[in-house]
Every structure is written in C-alpha cells, then in structure tokens.
Design an enzyme around this catalytic site. Structure first.
Site, PDB file in Angstrom:
ATOM      1  CB  SER A  20      42.647  28.983  35.199  1.00 39.81           C
ATOM      2  OG  SER A  20      43.289  27.863  35.786  1.00 39.81           O
ATOM      3  CB  ILE A  21      42.322  31.933  30.488  1.00 36.25           C
ATOM      4  CG1 ILE A  21      43.733  32.415  30.115  1.00 36.25           C
ATOM      5  CG2 ILE A  21      41.266  32.683  29.696  1.00 36.25           C
ATOM      6  CD1 ILE A  21      44.086  32.242  28.655  1.00 36.25           C
ATOM      7  CE1 TYR A 158      48.868  26.511  19.658  1.00 37.12           C
ATOM      8  CE2 TYR A 158      49.853  26.455  21.840  1.00 37.12           C
ATOM      9  CZ  TYR A 158      48.738  26.527  21.024  1.00 37.12           C
ATOM     10  OH  TYR A 158      47.476  26.609  21.581  1.00 37.12           O
ATOM     11  CE  LYS A 165      44.271  25.834  21.928  1.00 37.07           C
ATOM     12  NZ  LYS A 165      43.150  25.764  22.893  1.00 37.07           N
ATOM     13  CB  ILE A 194      48.096  34.472  30.107  1.00 37.02           C
ATOM     14  CG1 ILE A 194      47.428  35.605  29.314  1.00 37.02           C
ATOM     15  CG2 ILE A 194      47.933  34.716  31.611  1.00 37.02           C
ATOM     16  CD1 ILE A 194      45.912  35.678  29.490  1.00 37.02           C
ATOM     17  NE  ARG A 195      55.684  34.043  33.908  1.00 38.23           N
ATOM     18  CZ  ARG A 195      56.703  33.704  33.121  1.00 38.23           C
ATOM     19  NH1 ARG A 195      56.958  32.421  32.918  1.00 38.23           N
ATOM     20  NH2 ARG A 195      57.426  34.605  32.493  1.00 38.23           N
TER      21      ARG A 195
HETATM   22  C1  LIG Z   1      55.085  28.438  21.719  1.00 40.38           C
HETATM   23  C2  LIG Z   1      53.765  29.121  21.984  1.00 40.38           C
HETATM   24  C3  LIG Z   1      53.870  30.051  23.171  1.00 40.38           C
HETATM   25  C4  LIG Z   1      52.530  30.710  23.496  1.00 40.38           C
HETATM   26  C5  LIG Z   1      51.525  29.652  23.934  1.00 40.38           C
HETATM   27  C6  LIG Z   1      50.287  30.293  24.570  1.00 40.38           C
HETATM   28  C7  LIG Z   1      49.466  29.184  25.129  1.00 40.38           C
HETATM   29  C8  LIG Z   1      49.581  28.836  26.487  1.00 40.38           C
HETATM   30  C9  LIG Z   1      48.822  27.790  27.018  1.00 40.38           C
HETATM   31  C10 LIG Z   1      47.962  27.079  26.178  1.00 40.38           C
HETATM   32  O1  LIG Z   1      47.191  26.041  26.660  1.00 40.38           O
HETATM   33  C11 LIG Z   1      47.753  24.786  26.751  1.00 40.38           C
HETATM   34  C12 LIG Z   1      47.002  23.790  27.363  1.00 40.38           C
HETATM   35  C13 LIG Z   1      47.537  22.520  27.544  1.00 40.38           C
HETATM   36  C14 LIG Z   1      48.812  22.254  27.068  1.00 40.38           C
HETATM   37  O2  LIG Z   1      49.339  20.975  27.237  1.00 40.38           O
HETATM   38  C15 LIG Z   1      50.096  20.770  28.371  1.00 40.38           C
HETATM   39  C16 LIG Z   1      50.240  21.743  29.367  1.00 40.38           C
HETATM   40  C17 LIG Z   1      51.020  21.418  30.484  1.00 40.38           C
HETATM   41  C18 LIG Z   1      51.611  20.181  30.591  1.00 40.38           C
HETATM   42  C19 LIG Z   1      51.406  19.265  29.550  1.00 40.38           C
HETATM   43  O3  LIG Z   1      51.968  18.053  29.631  1.00 40.38           O
HETATM   44  N1  LIG Z   1      50.658  19.569  28.466  1.00 40.38           N
HETATM   45  C20 LIG Z   1      49.554  23.238  26.427  1.00 40.38           C
HETATM   46  C21 LIG Z   1      49.017  24.531  26.260  1.00 40.38           C
HETATM   47  C22 LIG Z   1      47.851  27.430  24.832  1.00 40.38           C
HETATM   48  O4  LIG Z   1      46.999  26.704  24.052  1.00 40.38           O
HETATM   49  C23 LIG Z   1      48.596  28.477  24.294  1.00 40.38           C
END
Ligand SMILES: CCCCCCc1ccc(Oc2ccc(Oc3cccc(O)n3)cc2)c(O)c1
Length: 257
Positions: A20-21, A158, A165, A194-195
C-alpha cells in the site's frame, strides 16, 4: 525550526498490506519520529495492519475501525481518538474504491450506483474525515490525500475513478480554503502508477507501467517510499506555506502532452 516529527501524532487511513502507498507513508512518518494511529475499513484488515505495524521499531501505534461511508462511524472514530490521544497533528487519507466493471470499457456505460459509490468512497470521504479530524488539530496540522493524473485528463480505463479524483482534487482545494483559518493545511499527492492491491482492479494496468518506463522523464516508475517522503514533506513544517496544492510524484510523466 526542526523538521522531525518527534512528539507529533498522525492518523493514517487505508493501509491494506505492505504494498500500500499508505504503508510507504507510515514508514516515512515513523522514521521521522511520528507516533501513528491507523484506521481500517473492517475487521478483515485489522490483523494484517497490526502485523505490519509491529515491524516498526519503537512505534506505539493505536488502531481504530472506520467505515468512511457512514457519518456516525467517522464521528465515533474521531471521538475515540480524541479521548485516547487528545491532539493529532495530521492525517493521510489513502482511501478510494470503484466497482471493477466501472474501471474498464467505456465511461458512458457507468451506472448511477457505480458513479455514486466511487464518489462516496473516493471523494466525499475526505470531506467527512476532514470535518471530524480538524477539531483534534489544536496545534494546527496537515491533511493529505492521494490522487491520480486520470482526474486531470483522460487515461484509458480509469473512467469513473478519474471523475471521482477530479471531485477529490476540487474538494481538497475547498477544504484548504475553509480550514486554513484553523491552521490546517490540505494537499494532495498525485502518485504515478504503483503495483498495489488497488491497482489490480484496473484494466490493462501492465501496459500503463510499461508506458511510464518508456516515456516518463525519469524513465522509471515511482515507489511507495518516494510517495511516503513527499507525504513527510507535506505533513511537516517544511511545507508550512503550502496548502491547496497537488504535488506529482510520478517521474515527471504528467508534464508530457
Ligand atoms: C488506467 C489507469 C492506470 C493507472 C492507475 C493508477 C492507480 C492505481 C490505483 C488507484 O487506486 C484505486 C483504488 C481503488 C480502486 O477500485 C478498485 C480496486 C480494486 C478492486 C475493485 O473492485 N475496485 C481502483 C484504483 C488509483 O486511484 C490509481
């Protein structure tokens, strides 16, 4: 003026695991001498967070459940924190969620429920948390949240999270305007991809990482630690003149057309 966080207490919301960040932020603040308080969404996250925090030498952390979709729950959590520690010096809001099916394909297909869910958890929660936390910041303080480039311009897949956001970024600025008179600063870190566990919910994430490594000015992706150190800057007196700001920790990718 010293920039150590000795004698200061910070709340970190949203540690899920060691990737996690929020965990990178926790380590940076811990290394700067801060006392930490962690909140988690539900019982499922309690033990993994406690086990992680146990690895921080000399940290005397506290843990509280906090369901950010419930206003009474948020107020109860901060009532408990006020009772247990009195004053806090800042807070890191590292919370977001959207339904997986809303993170791929076409944005125009987003359901009303999916849109509201993403905004409820990923944007409104900052307002609810800031309102509950500000009264505990009797020495002033800093609030930070995590955002992403997809809220400033279109990033394929996204989708609804980008719209959430955009709302988070504007919410951060309006909160900065309201809370400045209470000596509370509100800022955002726009982290590069970030992964993390959250990233697993996003369509075609791997090609995004590859694009960063090929095109970002620094020709590499960033780490939780690098985001954590910018969080340390924004939550310390080093950034005492900064509020309502977004700092990109993304290898410079955001400057490209
Ligand atoms: C296509 C954009 C690729 C770069 C995305 C970078 C990123 C990675 C993670 C991020 O944080 C979330 C947090 C929750 C989220 O919703 C989710 C996550 C996992 C499973 C799920 O059902 N929903 C999606 C992204 C985020 O806001 C941004």
């Amino acid at each position: 003026m010293n920039f150590s966080l000795e004698g200061r207490t910070y709340v970190i919301m949203g540690v899920a695991n060691k990737r996690s960040i929020a965990w990178g932020i926790a380590r940076s603040l811990h290394n700067a001498g801060a006392r930490l308080i962690f909140t988690y969404a539900n019982e499922r996250f309690k033990k993994p967070v406690e086990d992680l925090v146990a690895t921080l030498e000399g940290q005397n952390a506290l843990f509280y459940e906090c369901d950010v979709t419930n206003d009474e729950a948020v107020q109860h959590t901060f009532d408990q924190i006020k009772q247990d520690v009195g004053t806090i010096h800042g807070l890191a809001h590292c919370i977001a969620f959207a339904d997986k099916e809303d993170l791929k394909g076409e944005f125009v297909e987003t359901s009303r429920d999916g849109y509201l869910l993403a905004h409820n958890i990923s944007a409104y929660s900052l307002v609810a948390v800031a309102r509950a936390a500000q009264p505990l910041m009797t020495d002033g303080g800093g609030i930070i949240t995590l955002t992403y480039l997809g809220g400033e311009r279109v990033v394929q897949n996204y989708n609804v999270m980008g719209v959430a956001k955009a709302s988070l970024d504007a919410s951060m600025k309006y909160l900065a305007n309201d809370l400045g008179k209470h000596r509370v600063r509100v800022n955002a870190i726009s982290a590069g991809p970030i992964r993390t566990l959250s990233a697993k919910g996003i369509g075609d994430f791997n090609s995004v990482l590859k694009d960063i490594e090929e095109k970002a000015p620094l020709r590499r992706t960033v780490t939780q630690e690098e985001v954590g150190d910018t969080a340390y800057y924004l939550l310390s007196d080093l950034s005492r003149g900064v509020t309502g700001e977004v700092i990109h920790v993304d290898s410079g990718y955001n400057i490209l057309g």
